[in-house]
Design an enzyme around this catalytic site. Structure first.
Site, PDB file in Angstrom:
ATOM      1  N   HIS A 128      65.972  14.481  37.213  1.00 43.78           N
ATOM      2  CA  HIS A 128      64.637  15.710  36.555  1.00 43.78           C
ATOM      3  C   HIS A 128      63.471  15.813  37.534  1.00 43.78           C
ATOM      4  CE1 HIS A 128      66.785  14.263  32.994  1.00 43.78           C
ATOM      5  NE2 HIS A 128      66.698  15.204  32.680  1.00 43.78           N
ATOM      6  N   LYS A 164      58.594  15.282  35.000  1.00 44.09           N
ATOM      7  CA  LYS A 164      58.969  14.450  33.633  1.00 44.09           C
ATOM      8  C   LYS A 164      57.980  13.278  33.362  1.00 44.09           C
ATOM      9  CE  LYS A 164      62.809  13.130  30.649  1.00 44.09           C
ATOM     10  NZ  LYS A 164      62.647  13.652  29.456  1.00 44.09           N
TER      11      LYS A 164
END
Length: 252
Positions: free
Chosen positions: A144, A148
């Protein structure tokens, strides 16, 4: 016309969800909730609120792509107004998950760490592979963007749960370091990458001594999550109180 409230309105997913709602002919965005918003202001025709405790707008459903810190006020709102809610936020603790479950006894709640249709198909494929590839080593690699906060991803947790349905004796191992990192029977290795602007990538590897099978999902746009959440909201308004998953919509 399906009237929607978006929690996390000023975030990346909130902005994407706004675009997708505007493009969907039978939906309209009536209010947005965001910690960065000032109650009483408007974004065009959309009324903005700092918290759900301030929200006086009624809607057919709430869609939440925000932060665990917004949960309590949002659950108070949906219970008070009997409004179905799609919860796509990740990072809840055990107490918050229990609060979601209790709320689902009063209103329809769909809780999913990933609302993309393709991801939920992948989860079912992983479950079948775990049945068929007996004795294979299993590793999950999730990637990600560098903003995040939680790790492993909610989708990785969904994949782990799917595998453990088939292989209940298995157990997850997060990262490997040190002198005691040799794979043990039943390990599900989980690795997290946080870098650049990666939207959401998940690879599940099934490895034997002579072959590797990889089941992968790579997101090219946040729109897949927004579209899935709108589909989920449409499902909830026709459903009784209860706790639902994306697989209930897709009828696996």
């Amino acid at each position: 016309m399906l009237k929607l409230i978006v929690c996390g309105y000023n975030g990346a997913m909130g902005k994407m969800l706004k675009e997708c709602i505007e493009k969907t002919s039978d939906t309209v965005l009536v209010a947005g909730v965001a910690r960065s918003a000032q109650t009483g202001t408007c974004d065009g025709d959309v009324k903005l609120f700092h918290t759900f405790d301030d929200c006086d707008v009624e809607a057919d459903a709430v869609i939440d792509f925000s932060h665990p810190g917004n949960l309590d006020a949002m659950l108070r709102y949906v219970k008070r107004t009997k409004t179905p809610v799609v919860i796509a936020t990740t990072g809840f603790d055990e107490e918050q998950n229990k609060a979601i479950e209790e709320t689902s006894k009063e209103v329809p709640v769909l809780l999913s760490h990933n609302t993309a249709v393709g991801v939920n198909v992948v989860i079912e494929l992983v479950k079948e592979a775990a049945k068929l590839l007996e004795g294979f080593d299993i590793e999950i690699i999730e990637k990600h963007h560098n903003r995040k906060e939680d790790a492993p991803s909610g989708t990785a947790k969904m994949l782990i749960s799917a595998i453990k349905e088939v292989l209940p004796e298995s157990h997850e191992v997060y990262g490997r370091s040190g002198r005691s990192c040799k794979r043990q029977p039943g390990d599900i290795g989980v690795s997290s990458v946080r870098a650049g602007n990666i939207i959401s990538d998940h690879d599940v590897l099934f490895c034997s001594d002579s072959e590797t099978v990889t089941i992968a999902h790579h997101s090219q746009s946040n729109a897949i999550f927004a579209d899935g959440s709108i589909q989920a909201a449409k499902f909830l308004i026709e459903s009784p109180a209860g706790l639902y998953e994306m697989k209930d919509i897709l009828k696996f």
